[in-house]
Write a protein that holds these residues in place. Structure first.
Motif, short mmCIF file in Angstrom:
data_model
loop_
_atom_site.label_atom_id
_atom_site.label_comp_id
_atom_site.label_asym_id
_atom_site.label_seq_id
_atom_site.Cartn_x
_atom_site.Cartn_y
_atom_site.Cartn_z
N LEU A 51 0.67 -1.18 0.03
CA LEU A 51 0.10 -0.09 0.04
C LEU A 51 0.83 1.37 0.03
O LEU A 51 0.46 2.40 -0.54
N ALA A 52 2.09 1.10 0.73
CA ALA A 52 2.90 2.30 0.95
C ALA A 52 3.49 2.41 -0.74
O ALA A 52 3.65 3.61 -1.09
N ALA A 53 3.72 1.69 -1.43
CA ALA A 53 4.31 1.49 -2.71
C ALA A 53 3.20 2.34 -3.54
O ALA A 53 3.59 2.88 -4.48
N GLU A 54 1.92 2.08 -3.46
CA GLU A 54 0.97 2.50 -4.46
C GLU A 54 0.54 4.04 -3.76
O GLU A 54 -0.36 4.56 -4.70
N GLY A 55 1.34 4.43 -2.84
CA GLY A 55 1.05 6.01 -2.29
C GLY A 55 -0.21 5.98 -1.79
O GLY A 55 -0.55 7.15 -1.40
N LEU A 56 -0.94 4.92 -0.92
CA LEU A 56 -1.99 5.13 -0.36
C LEU A 56 -1.70 5.35 1.24
O LEU A 56 -2.66 5.72 1.82
N VAL A 57 -0.77 4.91 2.03
CA VAL A 57 -0.51 4.85 3.06
C VAL A 57 0.92 5.29 3.08
O VAL A 57 1.76 5.48 2.32
N VAL A 58 1.36 6.19 4.29
CA VAL A 58 2.80 6.41 4.81
C VAL A 58 2.93 5.91 6.17
O VAL A 58 2.44 5.91 7.09
#
Length: 495
Positions: A51-58
């Motif tokens: 999800l982080a790689a998809e820019g959805l979470v940090v």
């Protein structure tokens, strides 16, 4: 060990639930997600990383995971249609136009979809990789003095010495260059030995990655048929005479895809023929560590029996370890070493030192010989399970040769290999069609089934059951192996 499907399922569940959190809102802790979804901490970590790689979470270390600010709308797609003209025109003035066809390689590298059994992989399944030993080696390597400094361009002296001892004969550390795996070594060798437009003699059938390298370099691969005892010397001599080629690439040990081993009587003959033609033999010794425990003593590399610098030897640690341990070697003698070194430096400078240090730690550890023995036993077991299941369930598939090393079976289907592969995929099994293994018209339809990349023998039996259900009625016209018949024997003159 996490399952790929579990990570994908958890990532989708978290993705679909993000609307419950405001931008900047904190997601539940990893421990809470483990308890809520009943998965392992590794699965949670992998799903959040996706999800982080998809820019959805940090992810904020020590604070947690937070919903990311939505990305702005993507810009309108650019017009790249001009590239079709530019790329199609680039080979206009070349004798042999360069082409990059990676379809055969991609068929072996593609990860199967969830629920599909992959009999197309050329790498060991994680369950038989030396994961603990590699992790320990990498940790120790990172603590070595100078581990993060620039290595010598030729590679670490200790690692070059290890490869030289493995090859044997009179090969010395000074004759060895460390490479980023076997594919990189083959690319360097062909670029060093054959100019664009030159013919290159290759075994037929052969590894598709080699054909892709040759064509991308603007060279013309010329087939030399193999049988159950390897390349046929009389045809090799005829091919040198007819083409004027100065390079022959071969896999004398457990040839990919047939599994053939170059017969003792042919080894010296191949070297003699190449020397008479003023040509190099590129020996791709990819399967040296993949002999089965019933193979008996393995013949030495051709490089160990070569007094005149005819052989350029390629070796890699990757096949016996992990696809990510991309450490290999080129070994040669004479002026060609300088050319190989120059091309490698221009292409990649050098192989990352931490990876070289980790390779040294791995092959020097007590766990290394134990791992090789375990792989030898497991590959033999899987070979026997797959061959036995095919004999029982699909007797009309022809298996001309039962290999004593390597990770694949080479089957003649009696029908179109592409149609076979497509039907197999619909049945839930990924196989490699045989056409990409031939650089000229193939003598018959084949498929390659790998037994290395699955979780175990049970999955091999299930794969054959699926093939039987999906293909059983359509296997007509083949030269079948009758139930109970011997599976070994020659590949025949047309193999």
């Amino acid at each position: 060990m996490y399952e790929r499907s579990s990570v994908a399922e958890l990532a989708e569940a978290l993705r679909s639930g993000l609307d419950r959190y405001s931008v900047g809102g904190k997601l539940p802790s990893s421990r809470a997600l483990v308890e809520q979804y009943r998965v392992s901490p590794v699965t949670v970590s992998r799903a959040l990383a996706q999800l982080a790689a998809e820019g959805l979470v940090v992810t904020r270390p020590g604070a947690g995971v937070f919903r990311a600010r939505p990305r702005t709308a993507p810009a309108a797609a650019a017009d790249t249609s001009w590239q079709e003209v530019a790329l199609s025109a680039e080979g206009g003035g070349e004798i042999v136009p360069r082409s990059v066809d990676a379809s055969g390689v991609m068929a072996c590298l593609a990860a199967p979809a969830s629920g599909v059994i992959g009999l197309n992989s050329g790498y060991l399944h994680p369950s038989i990789q030396p994961e603990r030993a590699m992790a320990a080696a990498l940790a120790r390597a990172g603590r070595r003095p100078g581990a993060w400094s620039r290595p010598p361009m030729e590679g670490l002296p200790e690692l070059r010495d290890w490869f030289a001892r493995e090859i044997g004969g009179t090969v010395a550390a000074a004759d060895v260059l460390i490479t980023a795996g076997g594919q990189s070594a083959l690319t360097t060798a062909l670029r060093a030995l054959a100019p664009p437009g030159a013919p290159i003699l290759v075994e037929s059938p052969t590894y598709p990655g080699l054909l892709a390298i040759a064509r991308a370099s603007g060279c013309r691969p010329v087939p030399v048929p193999v049988d159950a005892e390897g390349v046929r010397p009389e045809l090799l001599a005829a091919a040198f005479e007819a083409t004027g080629a100065r390079v022959f690439v071969c896999q004398p040990l457990f040839q990919n895809p047939t599994g053939a081993v170059l017969a003792p009587g042919r080894r010296a003959e191949v070297l003699r023929i190449a020397r008479a033609a003023g040509a190099f033999v590129v020996e791709d010794d990819y399967a040296r560590s993949l002999g089965h425990d019933d193979s008996g003593p393995l013949p030495p590399p051709l490089a160990a029996q070569d007094p005149d610098g005819v052989v350029v030897h390629v070796r890699s640690l990757t096949k016996a370890t992990s696809p990510s341990l991309r450490v290999g070697a080129l070994a040669a003698r004479g002026p060609v070493v300088d050319r190989l070194r120059a091309i490698q430096v221009v292409d990649s400078f050098f192989v990352a030192r931490p990876l070289q240090e980790a390779a040294l730690e791995l092959v020097g550890a007590p766990a290394w010989p134990r791992h090789l023995r375990a792989v030898a036993a497991e590959l033999r077991h899987r070979r026997d399970v797959l061959a036995g299941a095919l004999r029982r369930e699909l007797p009309r598939l022809e298996l001309p040769h039962l290999p004593s090393g390597g990770y694949q079976l080479w089957l003649r289907t009696g029908g179109d290999d592409s149609a076979f592969a497509e039907a197999a995929l619909r049945a839930g099994v990924a196989v490699a069609p045989g056409r990409p293994y031939f650089c000229a018209e193939p003598p018959g339809p084949y498929v390659r089934l790998s037994f290395a990349g699955v979780s175990g023998a049970e999955e091999l039996v299930e794969a054959v059951r699926r093939l039987r259900a999906g293909l059983g009625g359509g296997l007509d016209g083949g030269h079948g192996v009758e139930p109970g018949a011997a599976l070994d024997g020659g590949l025949g003159p047309d193999a």
